[in-house]
Design a protein around this motif. Structure first.
Motif, short mmCIF file in Angstrom:
data_model
loop_
_atom_site.label_atom_id
_atom_site.label_comp_id
_atom_site.label_asym_id
_atom_site.label_seq_id
_atom_site.Cartn_x
_atom_site.Cartn_y
_atom_site.Cartn_z
N ASP A 12 0.83 -1.20 0.00
CA ASP A 12 0.00 0.00 0.00
C ASP A 12 0.87 1.26 0.00
O ASP A 12 0.60 2.21 -0.73
CB ASP A 12 -0.93 0.00 1.22
N THR A 27 2.43 1.78 -3.40
CA THR A 27 1.38 2.05 -4.39
C THR A 27 0.90 3.49 -4.27
O THR A 27 0.65 4.15 -5.28
CB THR A 27 0.19 1.08 -4.19
N THR A 28 0.79 3.98 -3.04
CA THR A 28 0.33 5.36 -2.81
C THR A 28 1.48 6.35 -2.72
O THR A 28 1.26 7.52 -2.40
CB THR A 28 -0.52 5.44 -1.52
N ARG A 71 3.84 6.57 -0.54
CA ARG A 71 4.07 7.04 0.82
C ARG A 71 5.57 7.03 1.10
O ARG A 71 6.32 6.23 0.56
CB ARG A 71 3.34 6.09 1.79
#
Length: 166
Positions: free
Chosen positions: A101, A104-105, A107
């Protein structure tokens, strides 16, 4: 000896949890993998290696490389039997899902500690660290280690392979 108590895997844990030296995790993990399951890219040791590679790429903001590595690691480390014994499998899966995640984002990098639950494995790691003290490396070096190391042996090996093909 339990396979995760092997000195090379103990070093993997130390590099991962204490030094955040994911490049070195890859190196010792690969050495161990080659001695246990050479060329078996589906072996759980390959998953451990890919987890470290994902962390290395994520730290360097190579999100596509990190994503590929984390997805492959997750596949290999779920239901890995003896190769994940001594670790909290639920937490490990959550860490990999969070890393997927995160990249993917896009961060910012966030280090994880491998979730060791085995007292024997913890004791083995502590014993190894006492017997083999190591220095902490600078963050810049850890981030760019693959570029800053002496690549002479790798270049020489590539040249030898090219000559053989001629």
């Amino acid at each position: 000896m339990h396979p995760l108590h092997h000195p090379l895997f103990i070093q993997y844990i130390i590099h991962f949890n204490f030094h955040e030296d994911y490049f070195e995790c890859h190196e010792v993990g690969e050495e161990y993998w080659k001695s246990v399951a050479p060329k078996d890219k589906m072996h759980p040791l390959a998953g451990w290696i890919q987890m470290a590679v994902g962390m290395y790429h994520w730290r360097r903001s190579n999100y596509p490389g990190a994503l590929r590595s984390f997805i492959r690691a997750k596949d290999k480390l779920s239901d890995a039997g003896i190769w994940t014994e001594g670790f909290d499998g639920t937490v490990l899966a959550e860490q990999l899902a969070d890393a997927i995640d995160g990249v993917t984002t896009r961060r910012e990098f966030s280090a994880y500690k491998l979730p060791i639950i085995s007292d024997d494995l913890t004791a083995e790691v502590n014993r190894f660290m006492i017997e083999n003290p190591s220095e902490t490396l600078e963050p810049y070096y850890l981030m760019h280690k693959h570029r800053l190391r002496d690549r002479t042996p790798i270049i020489n090996l590539r040249e030898q392979k090219k000559r053989r093909k001629l």
